[in-house]
Design an enzyme around this catalytic site. Sequence first.
Site, mmCIF file in Angstrom:
data_model
loop_
_atom_site.group_PDB
_atom_site.id
_atom_site.type_symbol
_atom_site.label_atom_id
_atom_site.label_comp_id
_atom_site.label_asym_id
_atom_site.label_seq_id
_atom_site.Cartn_x
_atom_site.Cartn_y
_atom_site.Cartn_z
ATOM 1 N N HIS A 1 1.078 -1.615 -0.128
ATOM 2 C CA HIS A 1 0.004 -0.100 0.199
ATOM 3 C C HIS A 1 1.036 1.233 0.239
ATOM 4 O O HIS A 1 0.509 2.535 0.305
ATOM 5 C CB HIS A 1 -1.012 -0.169 0.826
ATOM 6 C CG HIS A 1 -1.896 -1.191 1.090
ATOM 7 N ND1 HIS A 1 -3.118 -1.008 0.666
ATOM 8 C CD2 HIS A 1 -2.109 -2.443 1.904
ATOM 9 C CE1 HIS A 1 -3.665 -2.277 1.069
ATOM 10 N NE2 HIS A 1 -2.652 -2.604 1.960
ATOM 11 N N HIS B 1 -8.278 -4.048 -1.079
ATOM 12 C CA HIS B 1 -7.846 -5.800 -0.894
ATOM 13 C C HIS B 1 -8.661 -6.460 -2.327
ATOM 14 O O HIS B 1 -8.813 -7.536 -2.807
ATOM 15 C CB HIS B 1 -7.557 -6.414 -0.071
ATOM 16 C CG HIS B 1 -6.977 -6.124 1.371
ATOM 17 N ND1 HIS B 1 -7.813 -5.547 2.155
ATOM 18 C CD2 HIS B 1 -5.564 -5.442 1.447
ATOM 19 C CE1 HIS B 1 -6.926 -4.607 3.347
ATOM 20 N NE2 HIS B 1 -5.639 -4.985 2.760
#
Lengths: 202, 202, 332, 332
Positions: C58, C220
């Site tokens: 991320h 996700h």
Amino acid sequence: MSITKATMQAGIKRLAMAMEHDFEMLNTIDGALGDGDLGVTMTRGMRLVAQASDQLPDDLGMALLACAQAFTKSSGSSYGTLMATGLMAMAKEVKGQTSIDISQISPLVALARDAMMKRGKAELGGKTVLDSLDALCQATKGINDPDELAKAAVNSVQQALDDMRDKPATIGRARIFAQKSIGMDDPGMVAMQQIIIALADR
Amino acid sequence: MSITKATMQAGIKRLAMAMEHDFEMLNTIDGALGDGDLGVTMTRGMRLVAQASDQLPDDLGMALLACAQAFTKSSGSSYGTLMATGLMAMAKEVKGQTSIDISQISPLVALARDAMMKRGKAELGGKTVLDSLDALCQATKGINDPDELAKAAVNSVQQALDDMRDKPATIGRARIFAQKSIGMDDPGMVAMQQIIIALADR
Amino acid sequence: MKKILNNPNDYVDEMLQGLIAAHPEYYRLHGDSGKVIARAEPGKSGKVGVISGGGSGHLPVFTGYVGTGLLDACAIGDVFASPSAEQIADTIRAADQGAGVLRLYGNYGGDLMNFDMAGDLVEFEDIKCTTVVLADDVASASFEEREKRRGVAGMVYAFKIAGAAAEAGHNLEAVTKVAQKAADACHSIGVALSSCTVPQAGKPTFDIGEDEMEMGMGIHGEPGVWRGKLRQADEIADEMLDRLLADKPLVSGDRISFMVNSLGATPPEELYILFRNVKKRFEELNVQIVMPLVGRYATSMEMSGASFTLIKLDDELESHLKEPADCAFWKV
Amino acid sequence: MKKILNNPNDYVDEMLQGLIAAHPEYYRLHGDSGKVIARAEPGKSGKVGVISGGGSGHLPVFTGYVGTGLLDACAIGDVFASPSAEQIADTIRAADQGAGVLRLYGNYGGDLMNFDMAGDLVEFEDIKCTTVVLADDVASASFEEREKRRGVAGMVYAFKIAGAAAEAGHNLEAVTKVAQKAADACHSIGVALSSCTVPQAGKPTFDIGEDEMEMGMGIHGEPGVWRGKLRQADEIADEMLDRLLADKPLVSGDRISFMVNSLGATPPEELYILFRNVKKRFEELNVQIVMPLVGRYATSMEMSGASFTLIKLDDELESHLKEPADCAFWKV
Ligand SMILES: Nc1ncnc2c1ncn2[C@@H]1O[C@H](COP(=O)(O)OP(=O)(O)O)[C@@H](O)[C@H]1O
Ligand SMILES: Nc1ncnc2c1ncn2[C@@H]1O[C@H](COP(=O)(O)OP(=O)(O)O)[C@@H](O)[C@H]1O
Ligand SMILES: [Mg+2]
Ligand SMILES: [Mg+2]
Ligand SMILES: [Mg+2]
Ligand SMILES: [Mg+2]
């Protein structure tokens, strides 16, 4: 016989219409080896020229300059910039004149060709619009009859295409597809053929 | 009958081998509804536990703590953290003991179950490892015969799977596939079944 | 798999090694797990520590935001996997300057358990810990069940504001309070156009048609609100804004900050096309956007798509937001 | 087409509107073409102007680098198309503070003609112009034909160094000289894993297999050196470095800066994996990397892939590189 503002305005009208007509064809032929925007460049440029056509000054130098500016404004693509370059070179030469004798055409084309060679840092024989202009300049040298001139002009740009077709591209985006380009016409040369056909009214 | 360090070391050996054997199966079953790492979590954790096994202290509380730490170190996945939480709760309770009577097993499992409920903020009946542990705790209550205990333990985790299979998942990654999960076994419950089978040596 | 990597199992370790090699003035490895990053220069003694952590994949979240006026340390797990409790405990130790540590992280099951467990591990070392959990994704649960929401890009605002409060010398209680206020003020929503690939999985996390988008999808790949034909930028922005404003109605004169965030592959060109519409909408509402953030602040590797985060400001939040901060990915 | 946009014909205009709406403290529109961006606060009177320009779709290149210690103004064309001579002329006018203007741009046919022509247009306005053309892509022509090389990410170093020299008050000749020195010191190479999509074309510029990469590809998809199976990160980095070092051999004690740049979709995680190997290689050579740049500095929208740029430093280049600079995408 000579060219005046009225002759020019009539030529602009025919050329602008021809470019609308050839929009897809020029994009497609440019798309095969380049980025497919040649139709866009020519229609955008000629629309601006046509818009300016009614208010053209009588001084043909200033009139040609206005046409050049339409191209520098409307597009950053190579062909637009080369067109503007050529038109500017002619504009400089005829500044102050309100008519141009047709015997002047060949030397004016030579001036355009040379300015464009300088701008684009390219040579003759490289399979570009320069070769069309060079053929045009040679073929029209010393001709005083308008009909004969038109015929010679139209033939010359066709001949240039035929002469160059089997050479590889050496300049611009098509250069990286040099091998593939053999047997294909250069898009800028095709555009010049259509320009000449429209101006010659054939 | 009671559990000593030697019993524990033998159990660890069996469990570590079982988890290597079930590596693919647990990954696959977790992959159907989650992220497919349950086999990874259990083999990584048990490898560390097996490594530490030779040097286990005699104090079974400290020994269980060492097992818990192997799981906190090796993985951040939910199951590893829950295993560590359960082991720690049992470790606290038996601290100072060098043997555990098998009648203590049921209350110890209850302690683990409750600590894990608190850690995971989950309820019973949610189709998770908690339901396996609860069934185990109930089924082993008051049993003093080791053979009978092993049988009851193995049966209880199978029964828990059968009872929960047709419920939707409510917890963890599988929750978002609640509908799809109906009819499928919860991976954490399957893992607990294999753990119990290995420990019970069946 | 269109990824530049060596052994997928080494993705995170090699990434962290490269990060530290490139920016030794900001980051250093702490402890020996290889996955705890701390400030190169620790915060001054007596400063409250602010830590975070979560799965890799991320960037700049989480590790990237270790820096002055931001995080003191960070625990990083495998791609999309929580760091272990032991690593988080190490992170708490790295951040502690004697004034306690705020754990500030996203609302994911594994992270919740591990941050809690890490607290248990350091308890006997007399390090006081508090917790603020980000739960800002409005698509993941209704307003009534706010505490179930996933934590997404709002995290970045919370890091900034908590980090500034800690840097200013506030105590643990005060830093925690303002961090909680910031977390509560954040409302986010995402839209995904294509999946990313988790290195160890080796194939895209989800399939989506060439002309499709999914509104409200999680970072996700968690399912969103609807999936359908890809719409025009202005329509997408309008729907995302409408959903945020339904969650947090604003009135004329309100002050906010706003983030238009790329999930990874979507280029800044397209973020600006979205922001153009956002700006217009808030002008119509007479709501002032302070310090808009347009860029890649919280990503999912090479996922295409974007997220919006709205944070309603008061004077305290606004002043902390504007205080200086410095890390390799963001300078204020 | 996985792109967030409205009418493809408005892509560039809307992007610029959003850019200016988000960062009015950095950027403003100049003139009425809608595609000339200048500094919000013009440089001080008597400062040499530094301008650039080229096609859109490369953010932060070109527009993003308008800022203090960087560019004064920038002309932006359609995606991957040169701005017009008229726009460039406007850009020169915007940047001129009476001390002349350096035109600093990449080596592409259309840009060359238009920047030249723009010079002709402003000549009679008595604005003195000089030119430095970036030609840093070692994959596009041999060292002997350097002047034929494409201009790629090395541009960013040239902007930084020329901008710093101009900010320091050097005259046009001196700024031009150091910009040329910086341009000559840059050597770049790229590798592409997937294509981007030009909005008006609506489909990927080129096709490439799911497991393929192309070494040496240009930022618009110009053919590279070889195409083949995707290799491991370290192998890719090694080949790219070998090609750069063959072009510019370095000796122990040399100082360089080095950029690991994403073409767009490739995430920072993977850039750091590449950088890890770069760092190791230069340590073996005892070459010092000053101010490494790892991130998205010169992109092709959502293309996957990365480029390396090596710039050999001397004291003058190094000191200009380190001087302060500030734009929305990069702060030094
Ligand atoms: N440097 C040059 N010198 C002469 N002619 C050129 C040059 N570059 C391009 N051309 C001509 O222009 C044509 C392509 O024009 P255009 O499509 O506008 O280019 P682009 O889109 O690549 O900017 C070519 O077919 C060629 O005839
Ligand atoms: N909050 C919870 N409470 C109880 N059990 C849980 C909880 N979360 C997960 N589990 C159990 O853990 C199993 C999944 O473990 P694991 O694969 O490690 O999760 P993840 O990879 O999502 O972190 C589930 O099948 C369930 O049995
Ligand atoms: Mg073209
Ligand atoms: Mg073009
Ligand atoms: Mg799992
Ligand atoms: Mg997991």
